[in-house]
Design a protein around this motif. Structure first.
Motif, PDB file in Angstrom:
ATOM      1  N   GLY A 284       0.787  -1.228   0.000  1.00 42.30           N
ATOM      2  CA  GLY A 284       0.000   0.000   0.000  1.00 42.30           C
ATOM      3  C   GLY A 284       0.818   1.276   0.000  1.00 42.30           C
ATOM      4  O   GLY A 284       0.276   2.381   0.169  1.00 42.30           O
ATOM      5  N   LEU A 285       2.123   1.155  -0.173  1.00 39.87           N
ATOM      6  CA  LEU A 285       2.988   2.345  -0.181  1.00 39.87           C
ATOM      7  C   LEU A 285       2.712   3.215  -1.396  1.00 39.87           C
ATOM      8  O   LEU A 285       2.239   2.746  -2.428  1.00 39.87           O
ATOM      9  CB  LEU A 285       4.463   1.924  -0.179  1.00 39.87           C
ATOM     10  N   ASP A 286       3.057   4.499  -1.273  1.00 42.08           N
ATOM     11  CA  ASP A 286       2.856   5.435  -2.371  1.00 42.08           C
ATOM     12  C   ASP A 286       3.981   6.463  -2.341  1.00 42.08           C
ATOM     13  O   ASP A 286       4.707   6.581  -1.347  1.00 42.08           O
ATOM     14  CB  ASP A 286       1.495   6.131  -2.232  1.00 42.08           C
ATOM     15  N   GLY A 287       4.133   7.212  -3.429  1.00 36.88           N
ATOM     16  CA  GLY A 287       5.105   8.294  -3.473  1.00 36.88           C
ATOM     17  C   GLY A 287       6.536   7.837  -3.292  1.00 36.88           C
ATOM     18  O   GLY A 287       6.958   6.796  -3.802  1.00 36.88           O
ATOM     19  N   ILE A 288       7.306   8.595  -2.526  1.00 38.36           N
ATOM     20  CA  ILE A 288       8.730   8.327  -2.323  1.00 38.36           C
ATOM     21  C   ILE A 288       8.991   6.965  -1.678  1.00 38.36           C
ATOM     22  O   ILE A 288       9.892   6.234  -2.126  1.00 38.36           O
ATOM     23  CB  ILE A 288       9.391   9.448  -1.490  1.00 38.36           C
TER      24      ILE A 288
ATOM     25  N   VAL B 284       9.830  10.503 -12.682  1.00 36.16           N
ATOM     26  CA  VAL B 284       8.407  10.845 -12.830  1.00 36.16           C
ATOM     27  C   VAL B 284       7.662  10.589 -11.519  1.00 36.16           C
ATOM     28  O   VAL B 284       6.666  11.249 -11.212  1.00 36.16           O
ATOM     29  CB  VAL B 284       7.775  10.037 -13.988  1.00 36.16           C
ATOM     30  N   MET B 285       8.128   9.628 -10.723  1.00 40.52           N
ATOM     31  CA  MET B 285       7.463   9.306  -9.464  1.00 40.52           C
ATOM     32  C   MET B 285       7.708  10.351  -8.375  1.00 40.52           C
ATOM     33  O   MET B 285       6.989  10.401  -7.380  1.00 40.52           O
ATOM     34  CB  MET B 285       7.929   7.937  -8.964  1.00 40.52           C
ATOM     35  N   ILE B 286       8.737  11.171  -8.558  1.00 34.26           N
ATOM     36  CA  ILE B 286       9.035  12.210  -7.561  1.00 34.26           C
ATOM     37  C   ILE B 286       8.203  13.442  -7.912  1.00 34.26           C
ATOM     38  O   ILE B 286       8.513  14.175  -8.854  1.00 34.26           O
ATOM     39  CB  ILE B 286      10.533  12.558  -7.550  1.00 34.26           C
TER      40      ILE B 286
ATOM     41  N   ASN C 199       6.146  16.564 -11.755  1.00 34.02           N
ATOM     42  CA  ASN C 199       7.167  15.565 -11.424  1.00 34.02           C
ATOM     43  C   ASN C 199       8.554  16.124 -11.704  1.00 34.02           C
ATOM     44  O   ASN C 199       8.710  17.104 -12.434  1.00 34.02           O
ATOM     45  CB  ASN C 199       6.924  14.253 -12.177  1.00 34.02           C
ATOM     46  N   LEU C 200       9.552  15.493 -11.123  1.00 32.50           N
ATOM     47  CA  LEU C 200      10.919  16.014 -11.198  1.00 32.50           C
ATOM     48  C   LEU C 200      11.448  16.041 -12.624  1.00 32.50           C
ATOM     49  O   LEU C 200      12.146  16.978 -13.015  1.00 32.50           O
ATOM     50  CB  LEU C 200      11.842  15.171 -10.313  1.00 32.50           C
ATOM     51  N   LEU C 201      11.114  15.026 -13.437  1.00 33.55           N
ATOM     52  CA  LEU C 201      11.600  14.991 -14.811  1.00 33.55           C
ATOM     53  C   LEU C 201      11.063  16.173 -15.603  1.00 33.55           C
ATOM     54  O   LEU C 201      11.821  16.861 -16.309  1.00 33.55           O
ATOM     55  CB  LEU C 201      11.183  13.672 -15.477  1.00 33.55           C
TER      56      LEU C 201
END
Length: 423
Positions: free
Chosen positions: A103-107, A360-362, A375-377
């Motif tokens: 269930g984790l998300d983000g960083i 993209v996830m950041i 996102n960072l990219l």
């Protein structure tokens, strides 16, 4: 016979993977120079040369790596394990963005995915005994297949085919063909595969569609993919895959032609004679491909037989030029950056496509519009590169070249420290 390491082949490989990195990582996909995009359907751009060049180069390298042509259980096992490792590395690209953890998300999820990436990369590129390599590769492949067909929502549509997957299949078949057959048999096999594929694609009616055709999504190759790869194809096409099942057949011939060129390089003739023979073969193949294009159009997406001949012809011609300049004239000045790329292709293959997905996830609040996320990219390109260019296509290319520059530095460090990552 001792192994011969061709600097020109390493340089050719380096140029090819460098071009791959450029075309796969533009700053802005909406603004890309046409040669750096695949042809819409029929036709061939600079980008369409990357994949067949890789397969050709791999084919050339096979006889150079196994000059004694010794076929035994140990050799077969090495070929099988290397093929499986490449196959598993390729499939992992498609799993990275699908991985879910408690269930984790983000960083936190990103960190978990990167830990898994390092573990998989080490398992498939690490130095182990043959038995351990076998166990790891088979185990990872079984996990992939279980997740893909388990019914778990996160993986129900994960793509299974891909570039490294096709290269792995071709490597396996071409290596066995080299070790077990004569050059005459290899030539006949290549001709049969190309003619057979042409006949299959142009003569066999497409179930549920009607007459044989070469149109997007309605040809026989697309139908085969829709039946056997349903739900696990390229998301840009959905109902068929550009690295699908049927179109893999002619790609084997890219490897066979490379194999034949590699055996020319093994002959007891002068280097100049070798370069001449390869150049002549290349020109003949280009002409043959262009002639066949009249009735069986050059097309990467369905990997037509004319595409095979045309691209291998260009590859052979280009290799003959590099071979003459580097290995005959002994002019190596300026080629070092490409050599650095060419001796370490697998690490670039594996991680250069993971890094953009990770960036993209950041995500964080857009400093220029706090109400939206960025996102960072996108942030790095939008605010760090694009403002310096008036032409959006030039800015997009600059983004790709900066990424190449970063990788060049990384590969230079690996090269200086003799770090070579192999499967």
């Amino acid at each position: 016979m001792t192994r011969e390491r061709l600097i020109s082949l390493d340089v050719f490989r380096g140029l090819t993977i460098l071009l791959m990195t450029i075309v796969n990582n533009p700053g802005d996909w909406g603004n890309v120079y046409p040669p750096l995009l695949h042809a819409e359907w029929h036709g061939c751009t600079l980008t369409d040369l990357v994949f067949p060049f890789f397969i050709f180069i791999m084919g050339v390298a096979v006889p150079l790596a196994m000059p004694d042509k010794i076929y035994d259980k140990n050799t077969f096992n090495k070929i099988l394990v290397r093929s499986l490792r490449m196959l598993c590395l390729g499939i992992f690209f498609n799993y990275f963005s699908k991985i879910q953890l408690f269930g984790l998300d983000g960083i936190p999820l990103l960190i978990g995915r990167l830990i898994i990436t390092v573990a998989v990369g080490y398992a498939l590129m690490g130095s182990f005994s043959s038995k351990v390599k076998n166990i790891l590769a088979f185990s990872i492949l079984i996990i992939y297949l279980f997740l893909a067909y388990s019914g778990i929502e996160a993986y129900h549509d994960v793509r299974l085919p891909g570039v490294l997957q096709r290269i792995a299949i071709v490597y396996f078949l071409v290596s066995l063909l080299y070790l077990k057959t004569s050059q005459k048999t290899q030539i006949i096999t290549g001709i049969v595969l190309l003619l057979g594929y042409w006949a299959i694609m142009t003569l066999i009616p497409v179930p549920g569609i009607g007459e044989a055709n070469l149109e997007k999504g309605t040809n026989l190759a697309a139908w085969v993919d829709s039946v056997f790869l349903k739900g696990h194809m390229y998301r840009g096409t959905v109902t068929w895959d550009p690295e699908g099942i049927l179109s893999t057949i002619p790609s084997i011939v890219n490897g066979i032609i490379g194999l034949l060129i590699g055996q020319i390089l093994q002959r007891e003739i002068t280097k100049t004679q070798k370069a001449t023979k390869i150049a002549i073969a290349g020109i003949i193949l280009i002409i043959a491909g262009l002639v066949w294009n009249i009735v069986f159009p050059i097309n990467k997406s369905i990997w037509t037989s004319s595409y095979v001949l045309y691209t291998t012809g260009l590859a052979a011609t280009f290799l003959s030029i590099l071979y003459y300049i580097i290995d005959i004239a002994d002019y190596k000045k300026g080629f070092k950056p490409f050599l650095i790329w060419g001796v370490n292709p697998m690490i670039v293959f594996f991680t250069s496509q993971i890094i953009p997905q990770a960036l993209v996830m950041i995500q964080f609040k857009n400093p220029h519009n706090p109400e939206e996320q960025i996102n960072l990219l996108t942030y790095l390109y939008t605010f760090g590169i694009a403002p310096f260019f008036s032409n959006p296509m030039a800015a997009s290319l600059a983004g790709a070249l900066i990424y190449v520059g970063i990788w060049t530095f990384i590969l230079w460090v690996f090269y200086k420290n003799k770090l070579i990552f192999k499967v």
